[in-house]
Design an enzyme around this catalytic site. Structure first.
Site: not given
Ligand code: IVH
Length: 719
Positions: A37-40, A87, A118, A120, A122, A141, A180, A232, A331, A355, A449, A452
């Protein structure tokens, strides 16, 4: 800005766009990312930087113009009635504190407010739609506005209820549930173990496995994968008319509601369905009663400390959870407060993703190997003693480039800390210097290389080493494609499809091999019928006559685009003269700066490249010499006409354009007046264009100008 800088920027932007596009495809469509991801992000930022310096280089299809994933075309598209937002992130406790303080300031409050925290998850965000308690459709999404209809695949997921518990009258008429889809870790390990047995490619992590399984066009394959779902959030909720009150715009009849959603008013998630739900907590309590899985690890908090503690606890348990998490979602509980806070362009103000630190592990660098990419970039990779990092076995980590290796001082044999940051390709964080015993070796970039044997060079001012071989297999396809392309050798019919076959069957392993193809060899490839085989051979044959500038462009020398190729051809007139040019001679050419000059020099210094040119010649490619003057038109057809040029022309230099006009009796002047006959407009025109328009002077683009020259020469233009 010099024209040269601009030229480089344009070229680099095109390269970056290609590359990012490729990574988008790999990440979102193929679900097998090629870089971290960092490289991207680094590539994306570089492109954004160029585009902000030269806004005219920004094209509508640039990856910078697109947010989120590309949409695979096979699934029907669905517009979400309410956008699926993303988010904001908090990387550490300080950023989390700032978030809470910012909210309170925004709301003008001193006292604490209630939050819901909650995990998050993955996985992949999806939206499920229920009508009268029945699951009717579901989508990904996508880019947040438009997703893909994956109803059939979602129906195979056992934790997605097909019918909700409860009486029809008690259920909303229409309910959108968001959550999710994830791949449980134990099942993921099992899946990869079976794939390994069968020699199939492994999924990099559970999230990619979930994505790959969900995007199957054949739902039967999805059904074999033990995907699961956590709910969620809710989207638009519509009540039966009997429950609605006239003042509550969230409880409207079906027909009204469709209009309502179509108006596109930005409504915070919480506000819709507010008739039934007043808070996130209430939603999370209700969803399980209807039959959804909601994580047991949810909690209500008031103080920042509680949020921080919750996150630390989740982090400590991370490796024992049956699913992958990459953070905590915090939230604001009350929907009334959510409404008050509103949202930014892509994310709500009332929520944040806090994070977790990247997962780190210690292991040993067994070797440092190099990979050759499509553009010839030679990238060092650490071969690691395999180690489990958060449920995934890691045996390689990218080292990016030589600067990175030197900066981190990573050596072969070192014990190193590695991490999976974006949960994609792992990175080496640092060596553990204390564990060195003197047997460690420094890595040296190979001078040649491994694919080659051509020289590997590091162009000045660049961090990346590149293979200079024209026929390097890793670069082969791309160079063949470029060589045959319309603006280069223009070999009609020789596109990516055939090139792939030729390379695969070992028919072509260098550009010169194209001229060794015969009808007999081609017909042996089953897909190529005799007729198309002879057409292709005829097209190849006629490409031998291409003018020098096209052949130069076709060779794919770095930084040598069409325009530079033209300048070089006009200046040196023969391939031999160019091959023997010194750096001084090269930089004397219009538009050629030190970077281009040294790229040309490096190219022709390579034995492999010189041999390739010899072979092309032996096979009949003419490399025609450019006549002392390319100005073939003479006459007075343009006599009395006054031309003004503005902006850069692509196919010819300003000088050349001027000579051509003059050769036909016209004159070129510097500024626009009523006496001007034509204003010729190239890329990035100046104020002369506006002036021409004001004065009503005819304006020509480059193609129009060339056409006019042709007609003047032929004597059939009524000027
Ligand atoms: S709430 C605006 N709750 O996080 C509210 N999202 O960056 C956004 N995700 O695409 C959704 N766990 O795939 C919410 N407990 C959770 C979550 C969650 C994972 C993911 C979701 C979303 C991304 C937001």
């Amino acid at each position: 800005m010099s024209e040269n800088d601009y030229h480089h920027a344009a070229q680099r932007a095109a390269e970056l766009r290609d590359e990012l596009q490729r990574h988008n495809q790999a990440y979102y469509v193929d679900d097998s990312p090629l870089i971290s991801d960092a490289e991207y992000d680094r590539l994306m930022r570089e492109l954004q930087g160029i585009e902000s310096r030269y806004p005219e280089l920004q094209s509508a299809d640039s990856p910078t113009q697109r947010v989120g994933s590309t949409i695979a075309s096979e699934f029907a598209k669905v517009r979400h009635r309410q956008p699926m937002l993303s988010l904001q992130n908090a990387m550490d406790a300080d950023e989390m504190r700032e978030f809470v303080e910012r909210l309170l300031r925004f709301l003008g409050r001193d006292e604490a407010i209630e939050f819901v925290v909650e995990p998050k998850f993955d996985g992949l965000a999806v939206e499920l739609v229920y009508e009268d308690g029945l699951f009717v459709s579901g989508s990904t999404r996508g880019d947040g506005q438009v997703g893909e209809d994956i109803t059939g695949n979602l129906k195979t997921i056992k934790t997605i209820p097909l019918r909700l518990n409860g009486d029809r009258d008690e259920l909303p008429q229409r309910l959108e549930v968001r959550g999710e889809v994830y791949f449980p870790i134990a099942d993921f390990d099992e899946l990869n173990r079976r794939r390994a047995e069968k020699g199939e490619p492994l999924f990099a992590n559970p999230r990619n496995a979930a994505a790959g399984s969900l995007r199957q066009l054949n739902a039967a394959i999805t059904a074999e994968r033990p995907l699961a779902f956590f709910a969620y959030a809710i989207g638009v909720v519509t009540e039966h008319r009997s429950l609605s009150s006239a003042s509550d715009d969230s409880t409207v009849s079906r027909g009204d509601e469709a209009t309502n959603a179509a108006s596109g008013d930005p409504v915070p998630a919480g506000s819709v369905g507010a008739g039934r739900f007043q808070s996130q907590w209430q939603v999370l309590e209700t969803l399980p009663r209807w039959g959804f899985h909601v994580s047991e690890r949810i909690r209500r908090c008031r103080e920042l400390d509680e949020i921080l503690r919750y996150r630390d606890e989740l982090n400590a348990d991370r490796d024992t959870l049956p699913f992958d998490v990459d953070g905590v979602v915090v939230k604001v509980d009350s929907f009334a407060l959510q409404r008050e806070l509103g949202e930014l362009s892509r994310s709500p103000r009332w929520a944040i993703a806090y994070k977790l630190p990247p997962r780190q592990e210690v292991t040993r660098v067994l070797e440092i190997s190099v990979n050759v990419g499509r553009t010839g970039a030679v990238t060092p990779t650490a071969e690691l003693q395999p180690v489990r990092v958060g449920g995934v076995t890691v045996s390689r980590a990218t080292l990016h480039n030589m600067d990175e290796i030197e900066r981190k001082d990573v050596r072969i044999g070192d014990w190193v800390v590695i991490q999976r940051a974006g949960d994609v390709i792992p990175e080496v964080v640092k060596p553990i210097v204390e564990r060195r015993d003197g047997s460690e070796r420094r890595f040296e970039m190979p001078s040649h290389c491994p694919e080659c044997g051509a020289e590997v060079v590091r162009p000045e001012g660049e961090a990346i080493h590149r293979c200079t071989g024209l026929s390097c297999p890793a670069k082969l396809r791309e160079s063949l494609f470029h060589f045959a392309s319309r603006r280069a050798m223009d070999i009609d019919g020789l596109g990516a499809k055939w090139i792939e076959q030729f390379v695969e069957h070992g028919l072509v392993s260098s550009v010169s091999d194209i001229y060794r193809l015969t009808v007999e060899r081609l017909v042996r490839l089953d897909r190529l019928a005799e007729r198309s085989a002879s057409n292709l051979i005829a097209a190849i044959e006629s490409s031998k006559e291409r003018p020098l500038e096209r052949v130069l462009y076709a060779l794919g020398i770095r930084f040598v685009g069409e325009r530079t190729a033209q300048q070089l051809a006009n200046h040196f007139r023969s391939i031999d003269a160019l091959m023997h040019a010194t750096i001084e001679a090269l930089t004397a050419v219009d538009d050629v700066g030190p970077t281009v000059a040294s790229a040309v020099l490096t190219f022709f210094a390579q034995e492999t490249n010189r041999r390739a040119i010899d072979e092309l010649r032996e096979l009949g490619v003419r490399f025609p010499e450019v006549a002392p003057t390319t100005i073939v038109e003479t006459g007075r057809a343009l006599g009395g006409l006054r031309f003004v040029f503005t902006g850069g022309l692509e196919g010819l230099s300003r000088d050349e354009a001027k000579m051509r006009v003059e050769a036909l009796g016209g004159v070129v002047v510097g500024s626009v007046s009523k006496k001007t006959s034509y204003v010729v407009v190239g890329a990035d025109p100046g104020s002369k264009l506006a002036k021409a328009q004001t004065l009503g002077v005819p304006v020509l683009d480059e193609a129009g100008f060339l056409k006019l020259l042709d007609e003047a020469r032929a004597g059939d233009h009524p000027f």
